[in-house]
Design a protein around this motif. Structure first.
Motif, short mmCIF file in Angstrom:
data_model
loop_
_atom_site.label_atom_id
_atom_site.label_comp_id
_atom_site.label_asym_id
_atom_site.label_seq_id
_atom_site.Cartn_x
_atom_site.Cartn_y
_atom_site.Cartn_z
N HIS A 59 0.98 -1.26 0.01
CA HIS A 59 -0.11 -0.09 -0.03
C HIS A 59 0.84 1.42 0.09
O HIS A 59 1.69 1.56 1.18
N GLY A 60 0.85 1.91 -1.04
CA GLY A 60 1.67 2.96 -1.29
C GLY A 60 1.74 3.52 -2.76
O GLY A 60 1.24 3.17 -3.68
N ASP A 61 3.10 4.55 -2.90
CA ASP A 61 3.01 5.12 -4.26
C ASP A 61 4.05 4.31 -4.89
O ASP A 61 5.22 3.99 -4.40
N CYS A 62 4.07 3.78 -6.05
CA CYS A 62 4.72 2.78 -6.69
C CYS A 62 6.12 3.55 -7.00
O CYS A 62 7.22 3.19 -6.93
N ASP B 197 7.62 5.30 -4.91
CA ASP B 197 8.62 5.14 -3.73
C ASP B 197 8.91 3.44 -3.48
O ASP B 197 10.08 3.45 -3.16
N TRP C 277 -7.24 9.97 -8.27
CA TRP C 277 -5.65 9.19 -8.88
C TRP C 277 -5.67 9.31 -10.31
O TRP C 277 -4.78 9.10 -10.96
N ILE D 285 1.08 -2.96 -6.33
CA ILE D 285 1.38 -1.80 -5.54
C ILE D 285 0.04 -0.82 -5.57
O ILE D 285 -0.20 -0.70 -6.78
N GLU D 286 -0.56 -0.44 -4.56
CA GLU D 286 -1.79 0.48 -4.93
C GLU D 286 -1.99 1.46 -3.95
O GLU D 286 -1.59 1.28 -2.74
N GLN D 287 -2.07 2.74 -4.07
CA GLN D 287 -1.86 3.63 -3.09
C GLN D 287 -3.30 4.27 -2.48
O GLN D 287 -3.38 4.83 -1.67
N GLU E 104 -6.09 2.51 -0.12
CA GLU E 104 -6.01 1.53 0.76
C GLU E 104 -7.54 0.72 0.25
O GLU E 104 -7.42 -0.73 0.62
N CYS F 253 -6.73 -2.06 -2.17
CA CYS F 253 -6.02 -2.99 -1.46
C CYS F 253 -6.78 -3.99 -0.80
O CYS F 253 -6.70 -5.39 -0.81
#
Length: 208
Positions: free
Chosen positions: A14-17, A19, A62, A188-190, A192, A195
């Protein structure tokens, strides 16, 4: 970096790809559907007789803009091969060489008749014919979700790809298809909420 989910075969972050990708090892294949920058992340419930059953989706912002050239550099570097849906929206950011895959939606309505995927496959164009009803069978948990059958078809072009990554995972179609085919995958997905949906989809029985 702690995964949101990890069962030994499938891993979700869970986050920005932007990063997360630099922290991961290179995989065999990137299979993804990035934001096109056309503001399709939210949708109101349709009351039109012509669009009966259209779901409502909360806007998370997004799809306000497409990924930058720097983001695509990280995405392309993440895998030895790539399949990137919406390739026509990123033609100026992707290498000129590459094979194309086409999803023919089988219906001629107000939306696009087909969607295009840019790939590193140097081979003739191939077309998958499947109506939008496939999405309803899958649950249509995401406003730009691709059919699970389409994603499995994509993976057939790279039979030796043991590990797949989807930097813009959405509701988890790529990782679900990888699980069905017995391959490892990273999503990877920002958002939640997506997710959570992806984890629930992984728990479902395999249906072919």
């Amino acid at each position: 970096m702690t995964p949101y989910y990890d069962d030994g075969q499938i891993t979700i972050y869970h986050g920005d790809c932007r990063d997360i990708l630099p922290l991961l090892d290179k995989v065999d294949l990137v299979l993804t559907d990035p934001p096109y920058g056309i503001k399709r992340d939210g949708k109101k419930l349709s009351t039109s007789r012509q669009r009966t059953g259209t779901k409502e989706y909360k806007s998370f912002g997004w799809d306000s803009e497409r990924p930058s050239g720097g983001t695509f550099e990280k995405v392309l570097a993440a895998g030895h091969d790539c399949i990137i849906w919406g390739g026509q929206y990123f033609a100026d950011l992707l290498p000129a060489e590459g094979g194309w895959l086409i999803w023919d939606k089988g219906q001629r309505l107000c939306q696009a008749d087909a969607e295009l995927a840019w790939t590193t496959r140097r081979a003739p164009v191939r077309i998958w014919l499947a109506g939008r009803h496939q999405l309803h069978l899958d649950g249509a948990d995401h406003p730009t979700q691709k059919p699970l059958s389409l994603t499995r078809w994509c993976l057939e072009f790279f039979p030796d790809a043991e590990t797949i990554i989807d930097p813009f995972m959405g509701s988890g179609t790529t990782i679900r298809a990888a699980k069905d085919l017995g391959r490892r995958a990273i999503g990877i997905e920002q958002v939640e909420q997506y997710c959570e949906i992806a984890v629930k989809r992984l728990a479902q029985e395999v249906l072919f």
